[in-house]
Design a protein around this motif. Structure first.
Motif, PDB file in Angstrom:
ATOM      1  N   PHE A 168       0.835  -1.203   0.000  1.00 39.22           N
ATOM      2  CA  PHE A 168       0.000   0.000   0.000  1.00 39.22           C
ATOM      3  C   PHE A 168       0.873   1.258   0.000  1.00 39.22           C
ATOM      4  N   SER A 169       1.995   1.224   0.711  1.00 37.10           N
ATOM      5  CA  SER A 169       2.925   2.352   0.743  1.00 37.10           C
ATOM      6  C   SER A 169       3.509   2.616  -0.643  1.00 37.10           C
ATOM      7  N   VAL A 170       3.979   1.563  -1.301  1.00 38.70           N
ATOM      8  CA  VAL A 170       4.566   1.709  -2.643  1.00 38.70           C
ATOM      9  C   VAL A 170       3.538   2.259  -3.629  1.00 38.70           C
ATOM     10  N   LEU A 171       2.324   1.716  -3.593  1.00 40.37           N
ATOM     11  CA  LEU A 171       1.278   2.159  -4.517  1.00 40.37           C
ATOM     12  C   LEU A 171       0.880   3.611  -4.259  1.00 40.37           C
ATOM     13  N   THR A 172       0.841   4.014  -2.985  1.00 43.51           N
ATOM     14  CA  THR A 172       0.511   5.397  -2.642  1.00 43.51           C
ATOM     15  C   THR A 172       1.580   6.352  -3.169  1.00 43.51           C
ATOM     16  N   PHE A 173       2.848   5.967  -3.043  1.00 38.93           N
ATOM     17  CA  PHE A 173       3.948   6.794  -3.554  1.00 38.93           C
ATOM     18  C   PHE A 173       3.842   6.949  -5.074  1.00 38.93           C
ATOM     19  N   LEU A 174       3.638   5.830  -5.775  1.00 33.47           N
ATOM     20  CA  LEU A 174       3.518   5.889  -7.234  1.00 33.47           C
ATOM     21  C   LEU A 174       2.305   6.725  -7.655  1.00 33.47           C
ATOM     22  N   TYR A 175       1.218   6.595  -6.898  1.00 31.80           N
ATOM     23  CA  TYR A 175       0.005   7.374  -7.165  1.00 31.80           C
ATOM     24  C   TYR A 175       0.280   8.869  -7.007  1.00 31.80           C
ATOM     25  N   GLY A 176       1.073   9.207  -5.994  1.00 31.39           N
ATOM     26  CA  GLY A 176       1.354  10.616  -5.727  1.00 31.39           C
ATOM     27  C   GLY A 176       2.225  11.282  -6.770  1.00 31.39           C
ATOM     28  N   ILE A 177       3.083  10.518  -7.446  1.00 34.47           N
ATOM     29  CA  ILE A 177       4.026  11.131  -8.390  1.00 34.47           C
ATOM     30  C   ILE A 177       3.577  11.033  -9.845  1.00 34.47           C
ATOM     31  N   THR A 178       2.540  10.220 -10.127  1.00 34.13           N
ATOM     32  CA  THR A 178       2.124  10.066 -11.522  1.00 34.13           C
ATOM     33  C   THR A 178       1.326  11.276 -12.001  1.00 34.13           C
ATOM     34  N   SER A 179       1.395  11.516 -13.302  1.00 31.02           N
ATOM     35  CA  SER A 179       0.597  12.578 -13.917  1.00 31.02           C
ATOM     36  C   SER A 179      -0.384  12.007 -14.939  1.00 31.02           C
ATOM     37  N   ASN A 180      -0.397  10.695 -15.072  1.00 27.31           N
ATOM     38  CA  ASN A 180      -1.261  10.021 -16.023  1.00 27.31           C
ATOM     39  C   ASN A 180      -2.526   9.535 -15.321  1.00 27.31           C
ATOM     40  N   GLY A 181      -3.677  10.012 -15.777  1.00 30.41           N
ATOM     41  CA  GLY A 181      -4.932   9.681 -15.121  1.00 30.41           C
ATOM     42  C   GLY A 181      -5.252   8.199 -15.130  1.00 30.41           C
ATOM     43  N   PHE A 182      -4.958   7.521 -16.233  1.00 32.04           N
ATOM     44  CA  PHE A 182      -5.288   6.097 -16.334  1.00 32.04           C
ATOM     45  C   PHE A 182      -4.369   5.250 -15.447  1.00 32.04           C
ATOM     46  N   ILE A 183      -3.110   5.666 -15.325  1.00 30.92           N
ATOM     47  CA  ILE A 183      -2.205   4.979 -14.393  1.00 30.92           C
ATOM     48  C   ILE A 183      -2.698   5.163 -12.962  1.00 30.92           C
ATOM     49  N   ALA A 184      -3.175   6.383 -12.646  1.00 32.03           N
ATOM     50  CA  ALA A 184      -3.714   6.662 -11.310  1.00 32.03           C
ATOM     51  C   ALA A 184      -4.915   5.763 -11.011  1.00 32.03           C
ATOM     52  N   LEU A 185      -5.787   5.572 -12.001  1.00 33.18           N
ATOM     53  CA  LEU A 185      -6.950   4.693 -11.812  1.00 33.18           C
ATOM     54  C   LEU A 185      -6.504   3.258 -11.562  1.00 33.18           C
ATOM     55  N   PHE A 186      -5.504   2.801 -12.323  1.00 29.06           N
ATOM     56  CA  PHE A 186      -5.002   1.436 -12.164  1.00 29.06           C
ATOM     57  C   PHE A 186      -4.365   1.241 -10.788  1.00 29.06           C
ATOM     58  N   LEU A 187      -3.616   2.253 -10.324  1.00 25.79           N
ATOM     59  CA  LEU A 187      -2.989   2.171  -8.997  1.00 25.79           C
ATOM     60  C   LEU A 187      -4.044   2.127  -7.903  1.00 25.79           C
ATOM     61  N   CYS A 188      -5.117   2.902  -8.075  1.00 23.22           N
ATOM     62  CA  CYS A 188      -6.224   2.869  -7.099  1.00 23.22           C
ATOM     63  C   CYS A 188      -6.855   1.483  -7.046  1.00 23.22           C
ATOM     64  N   LEU A 189      -6.986   0.874  -8.219  1.00 23.02           N
ATOM     65  CA  LEU A 189      -7.558  -0.468  -8.283  1.00 23.02           C
ATOM     66  C   LEU A 189      -6.689  -1.467  -7.515  1.00 23.02           C
ATOM     67  N   LEU A 190      -5.347  -1.313  -7.629  1.00 22.92           N
ATOM     68  CA  LEU A 190      -4.430  -2.213  -6.925  1.00 22.92           C
ATOM     69  C   LEU A 190      -4.384  -1.932  -5.424  1.00 22.92           C
ATOM     70  N   MET A 191      -4.639  -0.673  -5.045  1.00 19.95           N
ATOM     71  CA  MET A 191      -4.613  -0.323  -3.616  1.00 19.95           C
ATOM     72  C   MET A 191      -5.690  -1.057  -2.830  1.00 19.95           C
ATOM     73  N   GLY A 192      -6.827  -1.308  -3.474  1.00 19.60           N
ATOM     74  CA  GLY A 192      -7.941  -1.951  -2.776  1.00 19.60           C
ATOM     75  C   GLY A 192      -7.566  -3.274  -2.145  1.00 19.60           C
ATOM     76  N   PRO A 193      -7.027  -4.248  -2.914  1.00 18.16           N
ATOM     77  CA  PRO A 193      -6.618  -5.522  -2.312  1.00 18.16           C
ATOM     78  C   PRO A 193      -5.543  -5.359  -1.240  1.00 18.16           C
ATOM     79  N   ALA A 194      -4.552  -4.469  -1.484  1.00 15.72           N
ATOM     80  CA  ALA A 194      -3.499  -4.251  -0.483  1.00 15.72           C
ATOM     81  C   ALA A 194      -4.095  -3.737   0.821  1.00 15.72           C
TER      82      ALA A 194
END
Length: 405
Positions: free
Chosen positions: A293-319
């Motif tokens: 969850f920490s790694v995904l939150t960091f990647l979410y915070g630095i991305t500028s791509n909306g679709f990557i952000a959506l994908f990271l949010c999807l992965l955060m749920g199971p974590a």
């Protein structure tokens, strides 16, 4: 009988959860439409939080005086009575915001007093080796019910009106109380915990449990860190992230929330499927979930791509789900069932206070340093939480090695 009682408790919990969301949605919408003031509308959640904190602080005194499950049923009954009374008087009181806010305080007090008692029921109804599976089912079901309530309550209010929707809400509460009584009947004989000798001892008992037990102490520190970090998901911060970091329109706020919600549902199913592994590796699952969850939150915070952000949010749920269900099970397994409600009272008081304080801090940091900074800070805090769980894992392994020698 325990399995049947657990089923009745599940029905009760879902009815009460659904009724709570409908009640909040109806009154929030009504207060805003009546006053046209966001400030007055914001008093609803603020008064709710204050009342819950007061209830959490004083709950041990009630638990010390009354049998736990009789107290739980009585509080839910009083809450149901207040909601029925509110429905009966709603046509007369709908324009009197002060009286509506008084009802909100009283209902919030009942919810705050009964919340730790509700958390303590599952370990009494489910065997310890099945706790992860049961917690997964409850978590998944709660997500579904809350999503449905938030999505469709406004539509139902528009179709049949606020008063009629409140009547449906009352039927849910009555049914919830009835099934709660049936589920608690099987454990009534074990309901009275040993009384503390004084009021001060009763108030401190839950706090001592939290900080004297190594696993409880570590999980509490983790929950406090994560409660602070979790405020990055409040609406204002997410909206700032969408507009300034992703450079998207306001509709992406909804996409982000939907993506994360779908992820939590997938996480609930995944945790249920992995329940045996998680049950046998609670601390390791907790640590790995926090780290991911920490790694995904960091990647979410630095991305500028909306679709990557959506994908990271999807992965955060199971974590998040694996971490949260593991931590919940550790809390439930670390103290005797008779003391769980007092432990949850202290735990809830701490996490609520930290969440309230962090909302202000997160807003200030975002305004001063930008929205990306707050996500990077949150990722670091969650990483610290993961480190705590890895330290607990090392400590537990060392203890097992010492015992075997």
């Amino acid at each position: 009988m325990p399995r049947q009682s657990l089923s009745f408790y599940w029905i009760s919990k879902m009815c009460i959860t659904l009724a709570d969301v409908i009640y909040v949605m109806i009154l929030t919408t009504h207060i805003y439409m009546t006053t046209k003031s966001a400030t007055i509308t914001a008093l609803f959640p603020l008064l709710g939080v204050i009342a819950s904190l007061i209830a959490s602080t004083s709950a041990p005194l009630l638990m010390n005086r009354f049998p736990s499950y009789s107290l739980l049923f009585t509080l839910q009954g009083i809450k149901t009575f207040l909601l029925i009374l509110l429905t009966m008087l709603f046509p007369l009181l709908s324009s009197n915001i002060a009286i509506l806010l008084t009802f909100i305080i009283l209902v919030s007090l009942c919810s705050g007093w009964s919340s730790p008692l509700l958390y303590a029921v599952i370990p009494r109804l489910a065997p310890q080796e099945k706790l992860v599976k049961v917690n997964s089912v409850f978590s998944f079901s709660t997500q579904i019910v809350q999503a449905a309530a938030y999505s469709f309550t406004s539509v139902v209010v528009l179709l049949i009106g606020a008063t009629s929707t409140l009547i449906i809400n009352n039927i849910l509460m009555i049914f919830g109380c009835t099934t709660l009584y049936v589920s608690l009947h099987a454990i009534q004989t074990e309901q009275r915990a040993e009384k503390s000798p004084s009021k001060s001892a009763a108030l401190l008992e839950g706090w001592k449990l939290l900080f004297q037990h190594p696993a409880l102490r570590t999980v509490t520190y983790m929950d406090l860190i994560e409660a602070f970090a979790g405020t990055i998901w409040i609406g204002g911060i997410t909206m700032a992230y969408v507009t300034t970091a992703l450079h998207k329109g306001e509709e992406w706020w909804g996409y982000i929330n939907t993506s994360y919600y779908i992820g939590t549902l997938i996480g609930g199913v995944l945790a249920w499927r992995m329940s045996t592994y998680i049950q046998n590796n609670l601390i390791r699952s907790m640590a790995l979930g926090s780290l991911l969850f920490s790694v995904l939150t960091f990647l979410y915070g630095i991305t500028s791509n909306g679709f990557i952000a959506l994908f990271l949010c999807l992965l955060m749920g199971p974590a998040y789900q694996i971490r949260d269900i593991s931590q919940t099970t550790v809390l439930q397994s670390s103290v005797p069932p008779s003391l769980l409600s007092k432990m949850y009272t202290a735990h809830g008081t701490l996490t609520s206070a930290v969440s309230g304080l962090s909302i202000l801090s997160v807003g200030i940091i975002t305004d001063m340093f930008g929205v990306r900074t707050i996500y990077i800070i949150a990722a670091f805090l969650i990483l610290c939480s993961a480190c705590l769980s890895f330290m607990l894992l090392k400590h537990t392994k060392q203890q097992e090695k010492d015992v075997s020698l």
